[in-house]
Design an enzyme around this catalytic site. Structure first.
Site, PDB file in Angstrom:
ATOM      1  N   HIS A 101       0.847  -1.202   0.000  1.00 28.56           N
ATOM      2  CA  HIS A 101       0.000   0.000   0.000  1.00 28.56           C
ATOM      3  C   HIS A 101       0.871   1.236   0.000  1.00 28.56           C
ATOM      4  O   HIS A 101       1.953   1.253   0.580  1.00 28.56           O
ATOM      5  CB  HIS A 101      -0.955  -0.004   1.197  1.00 28.56           C
ATOM      6  CG  HIS A 101      -0.270  -0.173   2.523  1.00 28.56           C
ATOM      7  ND1 HIS A 101       0.112  -1.413   3.010  1.00 28.56           N
ATOM      8  CD2 HIS A 101       0.126   0.731   3.441  1.00 28.56           C
ATOM      9  CE1 HIS A 101       0.693  -1.252   4.193  1.00 28.56           C
ATOM     10  NE2 HIS A 101       0.728   0.043   4.466  1.00 28.56           N
ATOM     11  N   HIS A 103       0.872   5.275   0.918  1.00 28.21           N
ATOM     12  CA  HIS A 103       0.200   6.346   1.653  1.00 28.21           C
ATOM     13  C   HIS A 103       0.317   7.644   0.864  1.00 28.21           C
ATOM     14  O   HIS A 103       1.426   8.030   0.459  1.00 28.21           O
ATOM     15  CB  HIS A 103       0.877   6.591   3.007  1.00 28.21           C
ATOM     16  CG  HIS A 103       0.858   5.450   3.969  1.00 28.21           C
ATOM     17  ND1 HIS A 103      -0.023   5.377   5.028  1.00 28.21           N
ATOM     18  CD2 HIS A 103       1.617   4.323   4.052  1.00 28.21           C
ATOM     19  CE1 HIS A 103       0.200   4.264   5.722  1.00 28.21           C
ATOM     20  NE2 HIS A 103       1.201   3.606   5.153  1.00 28.21           N
TER      21      HIS A 103
HETATM   22  P1  5GP Z   1       1.602   0.522   7.412  1.00 29.62           P
HETATM   23  O1  5GP Z   1       2.245   0.844   8.727  1.00 29.62           O
HETATM   24  O2  5GP Z   1       1.425  -0.970   7.197  1.00 29.62           O
HETATM   25  O3  5GP Z   1       2.268   1.218   6.257  1.00 29.62           O
HETATM   26  O4  5GP Z   1       0.163   1.176   7.501  1.00 29.62           O
HETATM   27  C1  5GP Z   1      -1.025   0.496   7.498  1.00 29.62           C
HETATM   28  C2  5GP Z   1      -2.115   1.546   7.472  1.00 29.62           C
HETATM   29  O5  5GP Z   1      -3.351   0.892   7.245  1.00 29.62           O
HETATM   30  C3  5GP Z   1      -2.249   2.324   8.791  1.00 29.62           C
HETATM   31  O6  5GP Z   1      -2.103   3.709   8.526  1.00 29.62           O
HETATM   32  C4  5GP Z   1      -3.645   1.961   9.283  1.00 29.62           C
HETATM   33  O7  5GP Z   1      -4.297   3.047   9.896  1.00 29.62           O
HETATM   34  C5  5GP Z   1      -4.348   1.506   8.022  1.00 29.62           C
HETATM   35  N1  5GP Z   1      -5.362   0.489   8.240  1.00 29.62           N
HETATM   36  C6  5GP Z   1      -5.204  -0.678   8.926  1.00 29.62           C
HETATM   37  N2  5GP Z   1      -6.338  -1.400   8.922  1.00 29.62           N
HETATM   38  C7  5GP Z   1      -7.242  -0.671   8.204  1.00 29.62           C
HETATM   39  C8  5GP Z   1      -8.621  -0.900   7.856  1.00 29.62           C
HETATM   40  O8  5GP Z   1      -9.232  -1.905   8.189  1.00 29.62           O
HETATM   41  N3  5GP Z   1      -9.223   0.067   7.106  1.00 29.62           N
HETATM   42  C9  5GP Z   1      -8.577   1.204   6.709  1.00 29.62           C
HETATM   43  N4  5GP Z   1      -9.275   2.086   5.979  1.00 29.62           N
HETATM   44  N5  5GP Z   1      -7.280   1.433   7.024  1.00 29.62           N
HETATM   45  C10 5GP Z   1      -6.627   0.524   7.767  1.00 29.62           C
END
Ligand code: 5GP
Ligand code: ZN
Length: 117
Positions: A101, A103
């Site tokens: 993903h 951001h």
């Molecule tokens: P990472 O640290 O893996 O780059 O970020 C994962 C992101 O996914 C976090 O910013 C978190 O808030 C978001 N996230 C995790 N679970 C969900 C979910 O069920 N729905 C949405 N919309 N965002 C999520």
């Protein structure tokens, strides 16, 4: 290509509710549930790829166009006057969700968000 237990696969299949803000052939964009700023958006491939390294090269143009579309819409909607594009790959880099993903984080002057670069 999907992973039955993966939360982002479920979002891509629309089995779990999310605030979807855009969609292309192979990607979907939705609002982060725990936003660092208003409009904080995640872009994911619809297929289950774990990191950037797993995303096929042939999706590169589509991904770039889609990132530009989502980012420019955030600026147009005045969610920010600038934006960060951040991708955490693997655990040491802070990747919590094991589905690739990107951001897109809208930024404003003096919003007090820190940056690692
Ligand atoms: P990472 O640290 O893996 O780059 O970020 C994962 C992101 O996914 C976090 O910013 C978190 O808030 C978001 N996230 C995790 N679970 C969900 C979910 O069920 N729905 C949405 N919309 N965002 C999520
Ligand atoms: Zn997945």
């Amino acid at each position: 290509m999907e992973n039955k237990e993966c939360i982002f696969c479920k979002i891509a299949r629309k089995e779990i509710k999310s605030e979807i803000v855009g969609e292309s052939n192979s990607f979907i964009a939705f609002l982060d549930i725990n936003p660092k700023a208003k409009g904080h958006t995640l872009i994911i491939p619809k297929n289950h790829y774990v990191t950037l390294l797993d995303i096929p090269d042939k999706l590169g143009n589509e991904l770039l166009s889609f990132m530009k579309k989502i980012s420019s819409e955030l600026l147009e909607k005045k969610q920010g006057d600038g934006f960060n594009v951040i991708m955490n790959n693997l655990e040491p880099a802070g990747q919590l969700v094991k589905h690739a993903h990107i951001h897109i984080i809208p930024r404003k002057d003096r919003d007090n968000l820190r940056s690692i670069v």
